[in-house]
Structure formats: C-alpha cells, structure tokens
Motif scaffolding. Structure first.
Motif, PDB file in Angstrom:
ATOM      1  N   THR A   1     -81.580 -26.836   1.462  1.00  0.00           N
ATOM      2  CA  THR A   1     -82.037 -28.176   0.916  1.00  0.00           C
ATOM      3  C   THR A   1     -82.044 -29.246   1.703  1.00  0.00           C
ATOM      4  O   THR A   1     -81.209 -29.287   2.969  1.00  0.00           O
ATOM      5  CB  THR A   1     -81.472 -28.417  -0.535  1.00  0.00           C
ATOM      6  N   GLU A   2     -83.055 -30.353   1.497  1.00  0.00           N
ATOM      7  CA  GLU A   2     -82.712 -31.467   2.188  1.00  0.00           C
ATOM      8  C   GLU A   2     -81.242 -32.154   2.579  1.00  0.00           C
ATOM      9  O   GLU A   2     -80.787 -32.563   3.583  1.00  0.00           O
ATOM     10  CB  GLU A   2     -83.874 -32.371   1.826  1.00  0.00           C
TER      11      GLU A   2
ATOM     12  N   ARG B   1     -78.952 -32.740   5.669  1.00  0.00           N
ATOM     13  CA  ARG B   1     -78.590 -34.054   6.117  1.00  0.00           C
ATOM     14  C   ARG B   1     -77.145 -34.268   6.390  1.00  0.00           C
ATOM     15  O   ARG B   1     -76.437 -34.790   7.346  1.00  0.00           O
ATOM     16  CB  ARG B   1     -78.984 -35.041   5.205  1.00  0.00           C
TER      17      ARG B   1
ATOM     18  N   HIS C   1     -88.384 -24.240   4.755  1.00  0.00           N
ATOM     19  CA  HIS C   1     -88.343 -25.619   4.889  1.00  0.00           C
ATOM     20  C   HIS C   1     -88.100 -26.234   6.280  1.00  0.00           C
ATOM     21  O   HIS C   1     -88.327 -27.324   6.446  1.00  0.00           O
ATOM     22  CB  HIS C   1     -87.235 -26.255   3.912  1.00  0.00           C
TER      23      HIS C   1
ATOM     24  N   TRP D   1     -89.339 -29.898   8.208  1.00  0.00           N
ATOM     25  CA  TRP D   1     -88.559 -31.040   8.074  1.00  0.00           C
ATOM     26  C   TRP D   1     -87.844 -31.177   9.457  1.00  0.00           C
ATOM     27  O   TRP D   1     -87.822 -32.325  10.012  1.00  0.00           O
ATOM     28  CB  TRP D   1     -87.327 -31.030   7.054  1.00  0.00           C
TER      29      TRP D   1
END
Length: 446
Positions: free
Chosen positions: A5-6, A10, A38, A42
């Motif tokens: 996931t983002e 991060r 993803h 990204w």
C-alpha cells in the motif's frame, strides 16, 4: 496477509522524507506480501528493491522500473522467472530459496544485457543435473552465478555440451512438473478438509463465546448472576483449553510436511492464528451481588503491571464496558445500577480492577445517602398541599358579639386638618449692609 500500500511504502521511505515518487531504494522484506503490485506506478526511479522473505508467488508489475539495478526476491514462493524484460538496467537478481522448477524460464533474462549476477541456489532447479552448465550457456552476459565467478573455460565447455544438457534439463523439468501437480492436489484437498472441520467447530454450541466472555467478545444478550461460573471452574476450563492449544501447536510443528508454496502458506496461517489467539487473551473475572451493601461488584483480573492509563471504564445502568489496551470487555449486569455513584479502583496487591456499582433505589451501607430524585420531591410537595387543604384555618370570633361588622367603617378615613404655615420674618436690607446698593430706579419694597 500483507499487501503493498502507499502507506506501507511511505513508512519505509523515511530516509527520503517519506517522498515516494523520487525513491531510489525501498525495503519491504518480511511483510507477508503475497502479490507484487503498484511499485512500478508509484516508484519509477527505484534502483534497489528488497522484497525477500515474503510470500510473493509471481514476478509481475516491475517491467516499468527502467532504472532498477538490484532486485532481491529471496525466500518467496516464485516458481518461474518472468516479466523482467523491461528492467533494462538490472545488474543483480537474487532468487535464492524459491520454488523455481522450470529452469528453461531463465531464457527470458537474455534481454537483460546488463545482468551480471544471478542467485538460484535453494531452488528445485538447482538440483538438476547440468544446472550450472545450462545457466552459464544460456545467459552469456553473466559474470557470477550463485556467488561463484564464471570462468571463460567453463563457459566454452558449457556451450559445447549445450544440446545434450538442454535435453536433460527438459526431461527433469517434465518430471518435476508432474510431481508438483500432485503436490498441489494434495494441498488443495487438505485445505478443504481444514475448512470443513472449521465449519463443524463453529456450528457447535458455545463456540461463539457465550460460555465465557473474552476480550473483544460481543456483548451477550443477557447474563444472570447465577449462570456465572465459579472462579475455580473458570480457571479449570482456561487451563484445559490452554493445554489443548499447546498440544495442537506441538502436533503441527512435529508433523512432517513437504517444502512447497502451500506448506509455507499453511505455516503462516498457523502462526497468524496463534498471534490472534494471543491478542485475544481471556481475562478472568468475577461478578458478585453484594446484598449487604446493596451493590454489584465486578473483579476483573487485568495484568498486574498494566498502566492504569490504558484502562477505560464505562458503567451503564444495564451493563459495564471496560477497554483494556483498546480491546473491549462487556458484561450485562444482573440488576440495574447507578452509573454516577459507581467507583473503580485497582488492587495494590494483585492489580485487579474492582468496580463497585450500587443498585437503583437501594442505599449502600457505609456511604452517604444519595440525593432524592426530582420526581419524589414533586410528589411530597403535592401531598403537603392536599393536607393543608383538608385542615382549613378559621378565624376566632368573640361569641358575646353577634352583630355584623360595619363594612362601611372597616377602613377609617383620617381627618386631614389644615396645617398652619408659619410665616417667615421678612428681611429688609438696610443701609448698614455692606452689600446694600440703593438703586433709585427700583421702586421701594412694600
């Protein structure tokens, strides 16, 4: 099971001020990731990507990482080398301890002309006869294989024997694929049996937690004090269940199993089940109806050294709710209580949480009387008014006088006599007065 996931990226991009679009190095190892996704959207500027010790079963969604130089996919469930043609700058690829049985799939790496190092040790294909010679002859741009440098003479010999070696590799691949298909069928059958057994256990009475209250268990519909188990019985059940869980865990780890992607997933599910069971630890409790003090007392065995700031108590008229480290403990009370008059404290010896809840319309012994409700105050005032209306007060009259009072003279008017006004002496100015001024135009005063 984890996913990319983002937020996960991060959190692992602190060295880049949590900016992901310009990230050049990313480490996502030991995150229980099952699918690679993803990242190519990204993090286009990635040069180093660590994905070891996960559950990734397929190499995908990395073809747009043109600047990627090092990709670590060790300790995963990969069975085939694929979808790496777009990684033009790839120089090092680590696929140690996976499940690659199709050795011929490495031919797709011919497009990666900058690839210098490759690790395939610990895979089924590494046990094939002629494995190293096949890889050296197929990928001529390689300089190192499994940490060992490729000599020029070794490459020349591999190229000379390549037709024979390739035939041997194909036969061994075919045998491995047949064996792998049987392993998949066996794993699927076992998974179905476990699912059926789980459904059978859930259908048994008491499985939903109504025989006992756990941290995180739903609020029961009704709980009677007589139905609550004695502490000795409850402790015995806890010990029995703990022993059964330990026996099941020991049986699982002692049971022989094949090293396959399915067995890795099964092991992870078992460990995740244990972790959830530890998070859902049961807290022993006792609910006592104190008739002497007219109150309900709940004794909750929270951890002795648990910080009190991690405990939150909420008493309602019909139930009590306690949050221990964010996990709820709820219990329906056998009688209605007064939340405002309840108290909670920790035992200094055991650390238990003791909640005293006085019953409604009852007086607690040794405590100041509670204030009267508004409704009772209104009722008492009405009763006083009715008593006053019954006892009418009468004026006492002299029995010797039977004449009616003179209504006209009830209020006597006072006679106003004219008040004499004393005349003040006239003061006439004289010539001896220093302020006297004789003006001939002013007529004389009479």
């Amino acid at each position: 099971m984890g996913r990319i996931t983002e937020d996960l990226i991060r959190r692992n991009a602190e060295h880049n001020d949590c900016v992901i679009f310009s990230l050049e190095e990313l480490s996502l190892h030991q995150q229980e990731i099952e699918r690679l996704e993803h990242i190519d959207k990204w993090c286009r500027d990635l040069k180093i990507l660590y994905l070891q010790n996960n559950l990734i079963g397929k190499i995908e969604n990395v073809s747009k990482l043109k600047k990627l130089e090092y990709l670590n996919l060790a300790l995963n469930n990969i069975e085939k080398v694929e979808n790496l043609e777009g990684c033009e700058g790839l120089t090092k690829l680590d696929l140690t301890i996976n499940f690659i049985g199709e050795l011929s799939s490495i031919k797709t790496l011919r497009h990666n002309i900058h690839l210098k190092e490759l690790f395939l040790m610990g895979n089924p294909c590494a046990d094939f006869d002629g494995y190293r010679q096949f890889v050296v002859a197929t990928l001529q741009q390689l300089k190192w294989l499994d940490g060992k440098e490729i000599e020029r003479s070794e490459r020349i010999q591999a190229l000379q024997n390549f037709p024979v070696i390739e035939q041997q590799i194909r036969e061994q691949e075919k045998a491995y694929c047949l064996k792998r298909a049987k392993d998949k069928e066996e794993a699927q059958r076992k998974l179905q049996e476990d699912a059926d057994e789980g459904k059978k256990e859930r259908s048994q009475p008491g499985f939903d937690g109504r025989w006992y209250t756990d941290i995180g268990a739903p609020l029961p519909s009704s709980v009677e004090s007589k139905d609550l188990q004695a502490p000795e019985i409850q402790e015995g059940e806890c010990n029995r269940k703990k022993v059964e869980d330990e026996e099941d865990d020991l049986e699982f780890w002692n049971k022989p199993s094949l090293f396959t992607p399915e067995s890795r997933l099964e092991t992870l599910r078992h460990m995740e089940k244990q972790r959830k069971a530890q998070e859902k630890l049961r807290l022993d409790f006792s609910l006592k109806d104190d008739e002497k003090r007219k109150q309900v007392v709940l004794d909750l065995a929270v951890y002795r050294y648990l910080d009190t700031s991690l405990i939150d108590v909420d008493v309602r008229p019909t139930y009590v709710r306690v949050l221990v480290k964010g996990k709820p403990f709820q219990l329906v009370l056998p009688a209605e209580v007064k939340p405002d008059s309840s108290s909670a404290k920790r035992s200094q010896t055991t650390g238990h949480l003791v909640i005293c809840m006085p019953k409604v319309d009852e007086v607690i012994t040794g405590c100041p009387p509670a204030s009267k409700p508004v409704a009772s105050t209104l009722d008492s005032s009405r009763e006083r008014k009715t008593e006053r209306s019954r006892h009418t007060e009468k004026l006492e009259v002299d029995p010797s006088k039977h004449s009616f009072p003179d209504v006209a003279n009830i209020v006597q008017e006072k006679k106003h006599t004219p008040r004499r006004v004393r005349s003040e002496p006239k003061i006439t100015p004289t010539e001896e007065d220093p302020d006297f001024e004789d003006n001939p135009e002013v007529p004389p005063l009479i």
